[in-house]
Scaffold this motif. Structure first.
Motif, PDB file in Angstrom:
ATOM      1  N   ALA A 298      -8.242  -2.162   3.243  1.00  0.00           N
ATOM      2  CA  ALA A 298      -7.701  -1.966   4.595  1.00  0.00           C
ATOM      3  C   ALA A 298      -8.734  -1.448   5.581  1.00  0.00           C
ATOM      4  O   ALA A 298      -8.424  -1.307   6.770  1.00  0.00           O
ATOM      5  N   ARG A 299      -9.946  -1.193   5.130  1.00  0.00           N
ATOM      6  CA  ARG A 299     -10.917  -0.518   5.994  1.00  0.00           C
ATOM      7  C   ARG A 299     -11.287  -1.336   7.223  1.00  0.00           C
ATOM      8  O   ARG A 299     -11.437  -0.800   8.312  1.00  0.00           O
ATOM      9  N   GLU A 300     -11.445  -2.633   7.069  1.00  0.00           N
ATOM     10  CA  GLU A 300     -11.850  -3.468   8.202  1.00  0.00           C
ATOM     11  C   GLU A 300     -10.890  -4.628   8.425  1.00  0.00           C
ATOM     12  O   GLU A 300     -11.273  -5.655   8.994  1.00  0.00           O
ATOM     13  N   ALA A 301      -9.644  -4.477   7.976  1.00  0.00           N
ATOM     14  CA  ALA A 301      -8.689  -5.573   8.114  1.00  0.00           C
ATOM     15  C   ALA A 301      -7.265  -5.025   8.079  1.00  0.00           C
ATOM     16  O   ALA A 301      -7.005  -3.944   7.551  1.00  0.00           O
ATOM     17  N   ASP A 302      -6.356  -5.789   8.648  1.00  0.00           N
ATOM     18  CA  ASP A 302      -4.931  -5.498   8.538  1.00  0.00           C
ATOM     19  C   ASP A 302      -4.413  -6.214   7.294  1.00  0.00           C
ATOM     20  O   ASP A 302      -4.400  -7.454   7.252  1.00  0.00           O
TER      21      ASP A 302
ATOM     22  N   GLY B  72      -4.002   2.161   8.681  1.00  0.00           N
ATOM     23  CA  GLY B  72      -3.328   1.092   9.404  1.00  0.00           C
ATOM     24  C   GLY B  72      -2.325   0.303   8.588  1.00  0.00           C
ATOM     25  O   GLY B  72      -1.756  -0.677   9.099  1.00  0.00           O
ATOM     26  N   LEU B  73      -2.083   0.676   7.331  1.00  0.00           N
ATOM     27  CA  LEU B  73      -1.148  -0.087   6.509  1.00  0.00           C
ATOM     28  C   LEU B  73       0.269   0.056   7.060  1.00  0.00           C
ATOM     29  O   LEU B  73       0.794   1.163   7.175  1.00  0.00           O
ATOM     30  N   ASP B  74       0.870  -1.053   7.400  1.00  0.00           N
ATOM     31  CA  ASP B  74       2.224  -1.092   7.960  1.00  0.00           C
ATOM     32  C   ASP B  74       3.217  -1.258   6.816  1.00  0.00           C
ATOM     33  O   ASP B  74       3.128  -2.230   6.058  1.00  0.00           O
ATOM     34  N   PRO B  75       4.170  -0.328   6.665  1.00  0.00           N
ATOM     35  CA  PRO B  75       5.138  -0.485   5.568  1.00  0.00           C
ATOM     36  C   PRO B  75       5.947  -1.773   5.652  1.00  0.00           C
ATOM     37  O   PRO B  75       6.448  -2.256   4.627  1.00  0.00           O
ATOM     38  N   GLU B  76       6.059  -2.348   6.842  1.00  0.00           N
ATOM     39  CA  GLU B  76       6.779  -3.615   6.954  1.00  0.00           C
ATOM     40  C   GLU B  76       6.016  -4.762   6.298  1.00  0.00           C
ATOM     41  O   GLU B  76       6.593  -5.835   6.079  1.00  0.00           O
ATOM     42  N   ARG B  77       4.726  -4.547   5.995  1.00  0.00           N
ATOM     43  CA  ARG B  77       3.933  -5.566   5.306  1.00  0.00           C
ATOM     44  C   ARG B  77       3.723  -5.198   3.832  1.00  0.00           C
ATOM     45  O   ARG B  77       2.729  -5.599   3.230  1.00  0.00           O
ATOM     46  N   ILE B  78       4.650  -4.454   3.262  1.00  0.00           N
ATOM     47  CA  ILE B  78       4.612  -4.139   1.829  1.00  0.00           C
ATOM     48  C   ILE B  78       5.840  -4.758   1.171  1.00  0.00           C
ATOM     49  O   ILE B  78       6.968  -4.577   1.653  1.00  0.00           O
ATOM     50  N   ALA B  79       5.631  -5.490   0.086  1.00  0.00           N
ATOM     51  CA  ALA B  79       6.725  -6.112  -0.646  1.00  0.00           C
ATOM     52  C   ALA B  79       6.607  -5.767  -2.125  1.00  0.00           C
ATOM     53  O   ALA B  79       5.584  -6.050  -2.748  1.00  0.00           O
TER      54      ALA B  79
END
Length: 302
Positions: A114-118, A165-172
């Motif tokens: 996640a360091r340089e990317a979403d 920047g980790l968005d919980p909506e992008r965790i499955a």
């Protein structure tokens, strides 16, 4: 693709309650990992193992949160170094393939990816890994990496544990079948997407993983794919420390990883964890791990 799959072993069992999982990286390599990657038409470079001090030479009570998060200071050291390596591999345009070790290594893997990317996260696991030190019944950090990455509770004050920047909506989460009560409540209260084995029973693995990948991919530059081998039924993968009856079958597992490989958003990082050769039978869990890696990289029957 013009890239290499870069293998990195992380032989740690700090986060687990069963010894032997630190030998997982060696078992997976011995089972034919390089050949499996070649079958998927990928170049392969083995970067060896991250240096990890054996748990026997450390004291878990030295951790800042003591027995509520065992070996936390040691896990911090491993996570920070692993995050740097994963971030560097991603920056080179290569795919880091991280071999566990217990699932606490995902803290470092996700932070680096996640360091340089979403990133989006697809989490194949029997367990939610959504506990925090205050909710965990065991204090084993391998049950906490997603909560750590999101900065929940005590992890809010530990920036090294968080995936920026980790968005919980992008965790499955896919294939859940054993959750602690506070963990279940936390998942219900979170915007993460969670699919239990009941969902797979009712809808089939293809539909469930399609939804999971879609949720994790929305707005993401790449996917972090985390495969805990206890996601499979113990009849398929006996060599794990926390087996749970009623997991996915051999073919369901391959179908799921094949869908990951065909996703519109590329896999940015991949990890395979919780192979315990001490508990295995003829290294069959490690061999299956190699097969599933090949499917995640695009190998097909036809």
């Amino acid at each position: 693709m013009n890239r290499s799959v870069r293998i990195l072993g992380v032989p740690t069992d700090y986060g687990a309650n069963r010894r032997g999982v630190d030998m997982g990286p060696s078992a997976i390599r011995y089972a034919g990992l390089a050949d499996a990657i070649a079958r998927a038409n990928e170049q392969c470079v083995d970067d060896g193992d991250l240096s990890v001090v054996r748990a026997e030479s450390t004291d878990p009570d030295r951790a800042p949160m003591q027995d509520r998060a065992k070996f936390l200071s040691e896990i911090q050291d491993v996570s920070e170094r692993l995050a740097d390596v994963v971030a560097g591999v991603c920056a080179d345009g290569d795919l880091p393939l991280v071999l566990g070790g217990d699932h606490s290594i995902a803290i470092g893997s996700m932070a680096g990816a996640a360091r340089e990317a979403d990133i989006g996260v697809v989490w194949f696991d029997a367990h939610g890994d959504f506990n925090t030190p205050s909710t965990s019944p065991s204090g084993n950090v391998h049950g906490m990496p997603l909560a750590a990455a999101l900065g929940h509770d005590e992890f809010a004050d530990l920036p090294w544990a968080q995936a920026s920047g980790l968005d919980p909506e992008r965790i499955a989460l896919v294939g859940l079948r054993n959750l602690d009560p506070p963990e279940r409540a936390a998942i219900h209260d979170s915007p993460v997407s969670a699919y239990s084995m009941s969902d797979i029973d009712e809808r089939g693995i293809v539909d469930v993983v399609e939804d999971a990948v879609g949720a994790a991919s929305a707005g993401a530059d790449g996917l972090h794919v985390s495969l805990d081998m206890d996601w499979l039924d113990p009849k398929e993968a006996p060599g794990v420390g926390t087996p749970e009856r009623g997991g996915v079958t051999y073919r369901e597992a391959h179908a799921a990883l094949e869908q990951v490989a065909s996703a519109d958003v590329p896999t940015r990082s991949l990890e395979v964890v919780e192979v315990n050769p001490v508990l295995d039978s003829h290294n069959e869990t490690a061999e299956l791990a190699c097969e599933l890696v090949a499917s995640a990289l695009g190998e097909r029957i036809l």
